[in-house]
Design an enzyme around this catalytic site. Structure first.
Site, PDB file in Angstrom:
ATOM      1  N   ASP A   1       0.657  -1.126   0.041  1.00 37.50           N
ATOM      2  CA  ASP A   1       0.045  -0.149   0.035  1.00 37.50           C
ATOM      3  C   ASP A   1       0.754   1.383  -0.273  1.00 37.50           C
ATOM      4  OD1 ASP A   1       0.640  -0.925   2.736  1.00 37.50           O
ATOM      5  OD2 ASP A   1      -0.598   0.688   3.387  1.00 37.50           O
TER       6      ASP A   1
ATOM      7  N   GLU B   1      -0.071  -1.164   5.751  1.00 38.37           N
ATOM      8  CA  GLU B   1       0.987  -0.930   6.686  1.00 38.37           C
ATOM      9  C   GLU B   1       0.867   0.595   6.835  1.00 38.37           C
ATOM     10  OE1 GLU B   1       4.966   0.545   7.679  1.00 38.37           O
ATOM     11  OE2 GLU B   1       3.710   1.261   5.775  1.00 38.37           O
TER      12      GLU B   1
HETATM   13 ZN   LIG Z   1       6.836   2.397   4.002  1.00 36.86          ZN
END
Ligand SMILES: [Zn+2]
Length: 387
Positions: free
Chosen positions: A74, A136
């Site tokens: 992401d 993340e």
């Molecule tokens: Zn990163």
């Protein structure tokens, strides 16, 4: 340029607009198909909604632990940023590759994918695992389901390399983070009768003041660890909301704060101290005026810090791969603390710089990307049988 070079693969990866709020499945399916084309099987760990996935794949012998190459798929949004180039299309200019996620951290993933044929070409004494996560950037959320599964396996990976952008310098540590929301419930009344109400903003201010005091105590020299910048744990209030009009005593106020904790310092202790202060000092006064008054603390997100010992196998491997034995640290967080907590010692080393991460016209230099390709070839050598 081969369609399987790191640069060509990066162009494909940047083309998937995998902002954390959106699905990453198209990218994951591309990676799965690419690996399948090379004869490598992928395992997907979907989120409960089925809109995002982690991907895990193993190359090399079964039945022994190996080295995890980990990256998040992401990226942060581009909204409101002044991009002069198309963010979700790779542009090469003056030795730099521009696009959202080039540094953080699709460059590393592209380099890993490009290295797969090299890993396959050698008989390896221990496997290399690819672990690509989602979500993340919104609190290291996605990787947790994959880690929970890995922990159950009899041959858990021995160590993990996370390719967050460190300009290919070895990083063994970073702080942990705890983000919390505090909601103060007071009691409204006409401001002319202020003492008959419970002013939620004023009580929130006392709580924020207390957090400031806690932060000052954490900054005392006896708590310093010179490997980190700043060398102590910090506390910060970043968002506050409350009040409707000046002539109404505010009934509600909420604020968000975070603790950036040195590895080994339990960030929750700050929240506990605030809770004790609220219960001992504030709530009795508030409830004397209105019994329904409340102060509620709830976590928003958290990830642990990382401090991999300089004499560990993981540290020795990253020193070998990067050519540097420094105990580097970074200010930003990674999934490393979670891998470490799962019993997989972790180091961070990847192409590009976080100076470019999260910014408009993000880039990774061709030189850094090629440096990462070379580093992964050194890993192939390290994992080769008979070495
Ligand atoms: Zn990163």
């Amino acid at each position: 340029m081969s369609e399987f070079s790191s640069r060509a693969l990066l162009a494909r990866l940047v083309g998937f607009a995998t902002v954390s709020r959106d699905s990453n499945l198209q990218l994951i399916e591309f990676v799965r198909d690419y690996l399948a084309g090379l004869g490598v099987h992928s395992e997907l760990f979907l989120n409960p909604e089925g809109t995002k996935a982690n991907l895990f794949a193993t190359i090399g012998p079964e039945g022994v632990g190996g080295v995890v190459l980990s990256g998040h798929t992401d990226v942060v949004p581009v909204d409101g940023q002044a991009w002069t180039l198309e963010p979700f299309s790779l542009t090469e200019r003056d030795g730099r590759l521009y696009g959202r996620g080039t540094a953080d951290m699709k460059g590393f993933i592209a380099s890993v994918l490009a290295a797969v044929p090299a890993f396959l070409a050698q008989p390896l004494r221990m496997p290399v695992h690819l672990a690509f996560s989602y979500d993340e950037e919104v609190g290291c959320l996605g990787v947790r389901s994959m880690l929970a599964a890995l922990q159950q396996r009899p041959n858990k990976p021995r160590l993990c390399l996370i390719g967050e952008p460190t300009e290919l310098k070895p990083v063994l540590g970073h702080k942990g983070k705890l983000a919390m929301r505090c909601q103060v419930q007071g009691a409204a009344c006409h401001s002319a009768y202020a003492p008959y109400g419970v002013n939620a903003i004023e009580y929130a201010a006392k709580l924020i003041g207390k957090l400031g005091e806690i932060g000052e105590a954490l900054a005392l020299p006896e708590h310093h660890d010179a490997r980190f910048d700043p060398p102590f744990s910090t506390v910060q209030t970043g968002v506050i909301n409350g009040g409707r009009a000046l002539n109404i005593v505010p009934e509600e106020c909420a604020f968000d704060f975070e603790v950036r904790a040195l590895p080994g310092f339990e960030a929750q202790a700050v929240a506990d101290q605030l809770q004790t202060y609220a219960e001992a000092e504030l709530l009795p006064r508030m409830r004397k005026v209105n019994g329904a008054s409340a102060i509620r603390l709830a976590p928003l997100s958290a990830y642990p810090g990382l401090a991999t010992p300089a004499d560990s196998e993981a540290a020795r491997l990253v020193a070998l791969l990067s050519g540097s034995e420094a105990f580097g640290t970074v200010a930003f967080g990674t999934e490393g603390g979670l891998f470490d907590q799962a019993g997989i010692p972790t180091v961070v080393c990847g192409p590009g710089s976080m100076d470019q991460g999260h910014k408009p016209d993000e880039f990774v230099s061709v030189e850094q990307l090629q440096g990462c390709d070379a580093m992964l070839l050194r890993l192939v050598d390290y994992l080769k049988q008979g070495e």
